[in-house]
Design a protein around this motif. Structure first.
Motif, PDB file in Angstrom:
ATOM      1  N   TRP A  58      43.394 -53.504 -44.214  1.00 29.47           N
ATOM      2  CA  TRP A  58      43.124 -54.911 -44.495  1.00 29.47           C
ATOM      3  C   TRP A  58      44.248 -55.783 -43.958  1.00 29.47           C
ATOM      4  O   TRP A  58      44.004 -56.839 -43.374  1.00 29.47           O
ATOM      5  CB  TRP A  58      42.944 -55.093 -46.004  1.00 29.47           C
ATOM      6  CG  TRP A  58      42.624 -56.466 -46.454  1.00 29.47           C
ATOM      7  CD1 TRP A  58      41.434 -57.120 -46.332  1.00 29.47           C
ATOM      8  CD2 TRP A  58      43.506 -57.369 -47.146  1.00 29.47           C
ATOM      9  NE1 TRP A  58      41.516 -58.370 -46.903  1.00 29.47           N
ATOM     10  CE2 TRP A  58      42.771 -58.549 -47.409  1.00 29.47           C
ATOM     11  CE3 TRP A  58      44.822 -57.280 -47.569  1.00 29.47           C
ATOM     12  CZ2 TRP A  58      43.335 -59.627 -48.069  1.00 29.47           C
ATOM     13  CZ3 TRP A  58      45.380 -58.358 -48.233  1.00 29.47           C
ATOM     14  CH2 TRP A  58      44.632 -59.523 -48.473  1.00 29.47           C
ATOM     15  N   VAL A  59      45.486 -55.338 -44.134  1.00 29.17           N
ATOM     16  CA  VAL A  59      46.631 -56.103 -43.624  1.00 29.17           C
ATOM     17  C   VAL A  59      46.625 -56.089 -42.099  1.00 29.17           C
ATOM     18  O   VAL A  59      46.832 -57.126 -41.466  1.00 29.17           O
ATOM     19  CB  VAL A  59      47.963 -55.537 -44.174  1.00 29.17           C
ATOM     20  CG1 VAL A  59      49.150 -56.133 -43.448  1.00 29.17           C
ATOM     21  CG2 VAL A  59      48.078 -55.807 -45.655  1.00 29.17           C
ATOM     22  N   ALA A  79      54.008 -58.351 -44.742  1.00 30.49           N
ATOM     23  CA  ALA A  79      53.440 -57.005 -44.797  1.00 30.49           C
ATOM     24  C   ALA A  79      52.841 -56.598 -43.459  1.00 30.49           C
ATOM     25  O   ALA A  79      52.805 -55.407 -43.127  1.00 30.49           O
ATOM     26  CB  ALA A  79      52.388 -56.922 -45.891  1.00 30.49           C
ATOM     27  N   LEU A  80      52.367 -57.569 -42.673  1.00 29.62           N
ATOM     28  CA  LEU A  80      51.806 -57.256 -41.361  1.00 29.62           C
ATOM     29  C   LEU A  80      52.858 -56.647 -40.445  1.00 29.62           C
ATOM     30  O   LEU A  80      52.584 -55.668 -39.739  1.00 29.62           O
ATOM     31  CB  LEU A  80      51.210 -58.512 -40.720  1.00 29.62           C
ATOM     32  CG  LEU A  80      50.652 -58.331 -39.309  1.00 29.62           C
ATOM     33  CD1 LEU A  80      49.475 -57.353 -39.321  1.00 29.62           C
ATOM     34  CD2 LEU A  80      50.239 -59.664 -38.722  1.00 29.62           C
ATOM     35  N   LYS A  81      54.050 -57.186 -40.467  1.00 23.52           N
ATOM     36  CA  LYS A  81      55.130 -56.642 -39.634  1.00 23.52           C
ATOM     37  C   LYS A  81      55.460 -55.210 -40.044  1.00 23.52           C
ATOM     38  O   LYS A  81      55.647 -54.338 -39.201  1.00 23.52           O
ATOM     39  CB  LYS A  81      56.368 -57.531 -39.732  1.00 23.52           C
ATOM     40  CG  LYS A  81      56.155 -58.898 -39.137  1.00 23.52           C
ATOM     41  CD  LYS A  81      57.314 -59.810 -39.391  1.00 23.52           C
ATOM     42  CE  LYS A  81      56.975 -61.215 -38.911  1.00 23.52           C
ATOM     43  NZ  LYS A  81      57.920 -62.194 -39.341  1.00 23.52           N
ATOM     44  N   LYS A  82      55.496 -54.974 -41.343  1.00 22.55           N
ATOM     45  CA  LYS A  82      55.770 -53.625 -41.846  1.00 22.55           C
ATOM     46  C   LYS A  82      54.631 -52.674 -41.484  1.00 22.55           C
ATOM     47  O   LYS A  82      54.869 -51.531 -41.097  1.00 22.55           O
ATOM     48  CB  LYS A  82      55.956 -53.677 -43.364  1.00 22.55           C
ATOM     49  CG  LYS A  82      56.267 -52.351 -43.990  1.00 22.55           C
ATOM     50  CD  LYS A  82      56.428 -52.481 -45.495  1.00 22.55           C
ATOM     51  CE  LYS A  82      56.559 -51.124 -46.139  1.00 22.55           C
ATOM     52  NZ  LYS A  82      56.565 -51.199 -47.592  1.00 22.55           N
ATOM     53  N   ALA A  83      53.395 -53.148 -41.584  1.00 23.30           N
ATOM     54  CA  ALA A  83      52.232 -52.315 -41.259  1.00 23.30           C
ATOM     55  C   ALA A  83      52.197 -51.984 -39.770  1.00 23.30           C
ATOM     56  O   ALA A  83      51.853 -50.858 -39.389  1.00 23.30           O
ATOM     57  CB  ALA A  83      50.946 -53.015 -41.676  1.00 23.30           C
ATOM     58  N   GLN A  84      52.550 -52.943 -38.932  1.00 26.05           N
ATOM     59  CA  GLN A  84      52.584 -52.676 -37.494  1.00 26.05           C
ATOM     60  C   GLN A  84      53.681 -51.676 -37.154  1.00 26.05           C
ATOM     61  O   GLN A  84      53.484 -50.792 -36.307  1.00 26.05           O
ATOM     62  CB  GLN A  84      52.782 -53.971 -36.719  1.00 26.05           C
ATOM     63  CG  GLN A  84      51.559 -54.851 -36.731  1.00 26.05           C
ATOM     64  CD  GLN A  84      51.807 -56.213 -36.106  1.00 26.05           C
ATOM     65  OE1 GLN A  84      52.936 -56.716 -36.079  1.00 26.05           O
ATOM     66  NE2 GLN A  84      50.743 -56.838 -35.625  1.00 26.05           N
ATOM     67  N   LEU A  85      54.819 -51.781 -37.809  1.00 23.70           N
ATOM     68  CA  LEU A  85      55.888 -50.809 -37.606  1.00 23.70           C
ATOM     69  C   LEU A  85      55.450 -49.420 -38.061  1.00 23.70           C
ATOM     70  O   LEU A  85      55.705 -48.424 -37.380  1.00 23.70           O
ATOM     71  CB  LEU A  85      57.153 -51.244 -38.346  1.00 23.70           C
ATOM     72  CG  LEU A  85      58.365 -50.326 -38.217  1.00 23.70           C
ATOM     73  CD1 LEU A  85      58.820 -50.234 -36.765  1.00 23.70           C
ATOM     74  CD2 LEU A  85      59.492 -50.819 -39.096  1.00 23.70           C
ATOM     75  N   ALA A  86      54.767 -49.348 -39.208  1.00 19.76           N
ATOM     76  CA  ALA A  86      54.273 -48.060 -39.708  1.00 19.76           C
ATOM     77  C   ALA A  86      53.272 -47.459 -38.733  1.00 19.76           C
ATOM     78  O   ALA A  86      53.312 -46.257 -38.448  1.00 19.76           O
ATOM     79  CB  ALA A  86      53.639 -48.239 -41.084  1.00 19.76           C
ATOM     80  N   LYS A  87      52.362 -48.281 -38.229  1.00 23.05           N
ATOM     81  CA  LYS A  87      51.359 -47.800 -37.275  1.00 23.05           C
ATOM     82  C   LYS A  87      52.034 -47.274 -36.010  1.00 23.05           C
ATOM     83  O   LYS A  87      51.695 -46.189 -35.512  1.00 23.05           O
ATOM     84  CB  LYS A  87      50.392 -48.928 -36.922  1.00 23.05           C
ATOM     85  CG  LYS A  87      49.310 -48.509 -35.933  1.00 23.05           C
ATOM     86  CD  LYS A  87      48.428 -49.682 -35.561  1.00 23.05           C
ATOM     87  CE  LYS A  87      49.106 -50.465 -34.480  1.00 23.05           C
ATOM     88  NZ  LYS A  87      48.270 -51.468 -33.848  1.00 23.05           N
ATOM     89  N   ASN A  88      53.014 -48.015 -35.504  1.00 26.34           N
ATOM     90  CA  ASN A  88      53.720 -47.576 -34.295  1.00 26.34           C
ATOM     91  C   ASN A  88      54.503 -46.290 -34.542  1.00 26.34           C
ATOM     92  O   ASN A  88      54.546 -45.410 -33.672  1.00 26.34           O
ATOM     93  CB  ASN A  88      54.643 -48.680 -33.787  1.00 26.34           C
ATOM     94  CG  ASN A  88      53.867 -49.846 -33.221  1.00 26.34           C
ATOM     95  OD1 ASN A  88      52.735 -49.698 -32.786  1.00 26.34           O
ATOM     96  ND2 ASN A  88      54.471 -51.021 -33.243  1.00 26.34           N
TER      97      ASN A  88
END
Length: 107
Positions: A58-59, A79-88
């Motif tokens: 969702w984020v 949270a989007l920045k953290k989620a993008q870092l997690a995905k990468n």
């Protein structure tokens, strides 16, 4: 072998970063209807990940921008920045694991 271990470590780090309890709490307090929609168990019958995966997707899909609460939108952008870092991290981890297996097989 070191590349393989590094890949597993980066993957586990990325998986650990997926969880966002602060956004979960703020979303539940400020936008109960949206929280219910996001955290609804999937009909596919897979294991409910205690809301981690649905909230993460969702984020990443920028669903927080549609929330009526300003606080949810503010925390969601962080949270989007953290989620993008997690995905990468997860993608890099999987790539390193694949490279590590290839190196172990051919060397």
């Amino acid at each position: 072998m070191a590349v393989l271990v590094l890949g597993f470590l980066v993957l586990i780090f990325g998986l650990g970063m997926m969880r966002n309890s602060e956004l979960d709490r703020v979303l539940k307090e400020n936008d109960e209807a949206e929280w219910t929609t996001v955290m609804r168990p999937s009909s596919s019958g897979y294991v409910n990940s205690f809301g981690t995966i649905p909230l993460f997707t969702w984020v990443l899909g920028r669903g927080y921008e549609k929330s009526a609460s300003e606080q949810v939108r503010t925390i969601g952008s962080v949270a989007l920045k953290k989620a993008q870092l997690a995905k990468n991290c997860m993608l890099i981890g999987v790539a390193l694991i694949a490279i590590g297996f290839a190196l172990a097989l051919f060397l």
